[in-house]
Enzyme design. Structure first.
Site, mmCIF file in Angstrom:
data_model
loop_
_atom_site.group_PDB
_atom_site.id
_atom_site.type_symbol
_atom_site.label_atom_id
_atom_site.label_comp_id
_atom_site.label_asym_id
_atom_site.label_seq_id
_atom_site.Cartn_x
_atom_site.Cartn_y
_atom_site.Cartn_z
ATOM 1 N N LYS A 146 34.531 42.578 37.183
ATOM 2 C CA LYS A 146 34.829 43.363 38.382
ATOM 3 C C LYS A 146 36.132 42.887 39.023
ATOM 4 O O LYS A 146 37.018 43.682 39.322
ATOM 5 C CB LYS A 146 33.687 43.247 39.414
ATOM 6 C CG LYS A 146 32.330 43.694 38.878
ATOM 7 C CD LYS A 146 31.232 43.595 39.922
ATOM 8 C CE LYS A 146 30.882 42.184 40.373
ATOM 9 N NZ LYS A 146 30.291 41.314 39.337
ATOM 10 N N ARG B 75 25.028 45.475 46.888
ATOM 11 C CA ARG B 75 24.240 44.771 45.884
ATOM 12 C C ARG B 75 22.757 44.976 46.063
ATOM 13 O O ARG B 75 21.965 44.411 45.307
ATOM 14 C CB ARG B 75 24.491 43.262 46.026
ATOM 15 C CG ARG B 75 25.625 42.742 45.221
ATOM 16 C CD ARG B 75 25.790 41.323 45.708
ATOM 17 N NE ARG B 75 25.953 40.396 44.642
ATOM 18 C CZ ARG B 75 27.147 39.980 44.221
ATOM 19 N NH1 ARG B 75 28.246 40.450 44.712
ATOM 20 N NH2 ARG B 75 27.213 39.081 43.282
ATOM 21 N N ARG C 242 35.236 30.305 33.127
ATOM 22 C CA ARG C 242 36.127 30.935 34.117
ATOM 23 C C ARG C 242 36.858 29.908 34.980
ATOM 24 O O ARG C 242 36.318 28.882 35.343
ATOM 25 C CB ARG C 242 35.317 31.841 35.053
ATOM 26 C CG ARG C 242 36.205 32.398 36.180
ATOM 27 C CD ARG C 242 35.582 33.542 36.870
ATOM 28 N NE ARG C 242 34.323 33.185 37.507
ATOM 29 C CZ ARG C 242 33.543 34.078 38.114
ATOM 30 N NH1 ARG C 242 33.906 35.342 38.166
ATOM 31 N NH2 ARG C 242 32.414 33.696 38.666
ATOM 32 N N ARG D 115 34.378 27.676 40.079
ATOM 33 C CA ARG D 115 33.458 27.984 41.175
ATOM 34 C C ARG D 115 32.191 27.142 41.093
ATOM 35 O O ARG D 115 31.676 26.895 40.018
ATOM 36 C CB ARG D 115 33.093 29.475 41.135
ATOM 37 C CG ARG D 115 34.030 30.301 41.975
ATOM 38 C CD ARG D 115 33.879 31.773 41.770
ATOM 39 N NE ARG D 115 32.519 32.302 41.873
ATOM 40 C CZ ARG D 115 32.228 33.602 41.790
ATOM 41 N NH1 ARG D 115 33.210 34.483 41.620
ATOM 42 N NH2 ARG D 115 30.989 34.016 41.884
ATOM 43 N N ARG E 265 21.766 33.912 39.043
ATOM 44 C CA ARG E 265 22.531 35.079 39.520
ATOM 45 C C ARG E 265 22.224 36.306 38.651
ATOM 46 O O ARG E 265 22.141 37.421 39.160
ATOM 47 C CB ARG E 265 24.033 34.762 39.499
ATOM 48 C CG ARG E 265 24.446 33.812 40.636
ATOM 49 C CD ARG E 265 25.756 33.084 40.346
ATOM 50 N NE ARG E 265 26.879 33.963 40.166
ATOM 51 C CZ ARG E 265 27.979 33.642 39.459
ATOM 52 N NH1 ARG E 265 28.080 32.463 38.859
ATOM 53 N NH2 ARG E 265 28.950 34.512 39.356
HETATM 54 P P1 AP5 Z 1 35.492 38.278 36.556
HETATM 55 O O1 AP5 Z 1 36.447 39.419 36.615
HETATM 56 O O2 AP5 Z 1 35.763 37.104 37.421
HETATM 57 O O3 AP5 Z 1 33.992 38.779 36.757
HETATM 58 P P2 AP5 Z 1 33.234 39.373 38.028
HETATM 59 O O4 AP5 Z 1 32.528 40.600 37.589
HETATM 60 O O5 AP5 Z 1 34.153 39.480 39.195
HETATM 61 O O6 AP5 Z 1 32.132 38.247 38.238
HETATM 62 P P3 AP5 Z 1 31.695 37.401 39.510
HETATM 63 O O7 AP5 Z 1 31.070 36.138 39.007
HETATM 64 O O8 AP5 Z 1 32.808 37.276 40.485
HETATM 65 O O9 AP5 Z 1 30.576 38.306 40.086
HETATM 66 P P4 AP5 Z 1 29.483 37.904 41.057
HETATM 67 O O10 AP5 Z 1 28.942 39.227 41.380
HETATM 68 O O11 AP5 Z 1 28.501 36.932 40.531
HETATM 69 O O12 AP5 Z 1 30.224 37.048 42.186
HETATM 70 P P5 AP5 Z 1 30.700 37.402 43.652
HETATM 71 O O13 AP5 Z 1 31.904 36.611 43.918
HETATM 72 O O14 AP5 Z 1 30.729 38.851 43.860
HETATM 73 O O15 AP5 Z 1 35.416 37.824 35.016
HETATM 74 C C1 AP5 Z 1 34.555 36.751 34.622
HETATM 75 C C2 AP5 Z 1 35.209 35.912 33.504
HETATM 76 O O16 AP5 Z 1 35.357 36.706 32.335
HETATM 77 C C3 AP5 Z 1 36.636 35.425 33.832
HETATM 78 O O17 AP5 Z 1 36.804 34.159 33.281
HETATM 79 C C4 AP5 Z 1 37.546 36.461 33.167
HETATM 80 O O18 AP5 Z 1 38.816 35.931 32.829
HETATM 81 C C5 AP5 Z 1 36.729 36.811 31.928
HETATM 82 N N1 AP5 Z 1 36.922 38.182 31.455
HETATM 83 C C6 AP5 Z 1 37.137 39.301 32.199
HETATM 84 N N2 AP5 Z 1 37.250 40.388 31.417
HETATM 85 C C7 AP5 Z 1 37.078 39.942 30.142
HETATM 86 C C8 AP5 Z 1 37.086 40.591 28.864
HETATM 87 N N3 AP5 Z 1 37.260 41.886 28.754
HETATM 88 N N4 AP5 Z 1 36.877 39.824 27.765
HETATM 89 C C9 AP5 Z 1 36.675 38.481 27.866
HETATM 90 N N5 AP5 Z 1 36.661 37.806 29.056
HETATM 91 C C10 AP5 Z 1 36.867 38.540 30.168
HETATM 92 O O19 AP5 Z 1 29.491 36.817 44.507
HETATM 93 C C11 AP5 Z 1 29.258 35.432 44.600
HETATM 94 C C12 AP5 Z 1 28.101 35.151 45.547
HETATM 95 O O20 AP5 Z 1 28.430 35.613 46.865
HETATM 96 C C13 AP5 Z 1 26.784 35.870 45.213
HETATM 97 O O21 AP5 Z 1 26.015 35.152 44.284
HETATM 98 C C14 AP5 Z 1 26.128 35.941 46.600
HETATM 99 O O22 AP5 Z 1 25.564 34.713 46.961
HETATM 100 C C15 AP5 Z 1 27.309 36.198 47.512
HETATM 101 N N6 AP5 Z 1 27.574 37.645 47.699
HETATM 102 C C16 AP5 Z 1 28.722 38.324 47.375
HETATM 103 N N7 AP5 Z 1 28.620 39.630 47.675
HETATM 104 C C17 AP5 Z 1 27.375 39.792 48.215
HETATM 105 C C18 AP5 Z 1 26.663 40.906 48.699
HETATM 106 N N8 AP5 Z 1 27.199 42.150 48.697
HETATM 107 N N9 AP5 Z 1 25.398 40.707 49.165
HETATM 108 C C19 AP5 Z 1 24.850 39.489 49.194
HETATM 109 N N10 AP5 Z 1 25.469 38.388 48.734
HETATM 110 C C20 AP5 Z 1 26.716 38.527 48.250
HETATM 111 MG MG MG Z 2 34.316 38.504 41.071
#
Ligand code: AP5
Ligand code: MG
Ligand code: ZN
Length: 214
Positions: free
Chosen positions: A13, A88, A127, A160, A171
């Site tokens: 994402k 979410r 990552r 992270r 997660r």
């Molecule tokens: P990346 O692009 O970083 O993936 P992502 O989908 O952004 O994954 P996240 O881990 O950020 O999602 P998340 O939903 O767990 O975390 P968030 O920060 O939202 O890519 C991942 C890896 O793959 C990278 O190394 C990249 O280089 C690689 N990659 C990308 N594309 C690729 C490809 N095509 N091929 C190979 N490799 C590739 O949330 C974190 C925490 O915050 C949550 O757990 C929760 O506690 C809280 N939170 C956030 N939003 C909310 C909400 N709305 N409600 C409640 N709690 C929330």
């Molecule tokens: Mg992300």
């Protein structure tokens, strides 16, 4: 264009959002990035959120809904936005609809990025993220030109706290239980665009552009 990027942790994402910013000139609104910045700065929001994030659980709906209600009113979001990691839960999606109704706008496309669990674990354990701009890298799949340094802004890269295998599994299970129901929710509204999330980052971006109809 008003987008939602939906998908499990590690689906790409954040990676795709950075490319979308350049194409459509609209901001990425990542609740995860906003919460991590608050944790780093030690604000009351950060203090409240930290425990949930470290355990791989969701921060309470009330907290993230408040963040989004304020953020979407800002000027830079007037012509579109990319919601990354929000909504979410069903209550978050319902609150978003109310916020958008109040602003007289609506979501155009919910892009659901689909990747299987074992691939997600490999992506997340390797990552590295930029402290300054939130760009994601991967030690094998998407390495920065210079180790430990962001290609985009020269910021410092870090791992992270929630990218440890046990927290990743937690997660993923939270995603299955609480977030996956949003796929059917948006499908019913005719807004869902499913895309296959494996392949090169550029290939996946082509699928995003196609899903958005241009
Ligand atoms: P990346 O692009 O970083 O993936 P992502 O989908 O952004 O994954 P996240 O881990 O950020 O999602 P998340 O939903 O767990 O975390 P968030 O920060 O939202 O890519 C991942 C890896 O793959 C990278 O190394 C990249 O280089 C690689 N990659 C990308 N594309 C690729 C490809 N095509 N091929 C190979 N490799 C590739 O949330 C974190 C925490 O915050 C949550 O757990 C929760 O506690 C809280 N939170 C956030 N939003 C909310 C909400 N709305 N409600 C409640 N709690 C929330
Ligand atoms: Mg992300
Ligand atoms: Zn950066």
């Amino acid at each position: 264009m008003d987008f939602i990027l939906l998908g499990p942790p590690g689906a790409g994402k954040g990676t795709q959002a950075k490319l979308m910013i350049d194409k459509w000139d609209i901001p990425q609104v990542s609740t995860g990035d906003i919460l991590r910045a608050a944790v780093r700065e030690g604000t009351p929001l950060g203090v409240e959120a930290k425990g949930f994030m470290d355990r791989g659980e969701l921060v309470p709906d009330r907290v993230v809904i408040g963040i989004i209600a304020e953020r979407l009113k800002e000027k830079d979001a007037a012509h579109g936005f990319i919601l990354d990691g929000f909504p979410r839960t069903i209550p978050q999606a319902e609150a978003l609809q109310e916020i958008l109704d109040g602003l007289g706008r609506d979501i155009d496309h919910v892009i659901s990025i689909e990747v299987d669990d074992e691939e997600l674990v490999t992506r997340l354990t390797g990552r590295r993220m930029c402290k300054a701009c939130g760009e994601s890298f991967h030690v094998v799949f998407n390495p920065p030109v210079e180790e430990g340094v962001c290609d985009r802004c020269k910021g410092e890269l870090y791992q992270r706290d929630d990218d440890r295998e046990q927290t990743i599994r937690q997660r993923l299970s939270v995603y299955s239980e609480q977030t996956r129901p949003l796929i059917a929710y948006y499908e019913k509204q005719g807004k869902l665009r499913r895309i296959e999330g494996t392949g090169s980052i550029d290939n996946i971006f082509s699928r995003v552009v196609k899903a958005a109809g241009n």
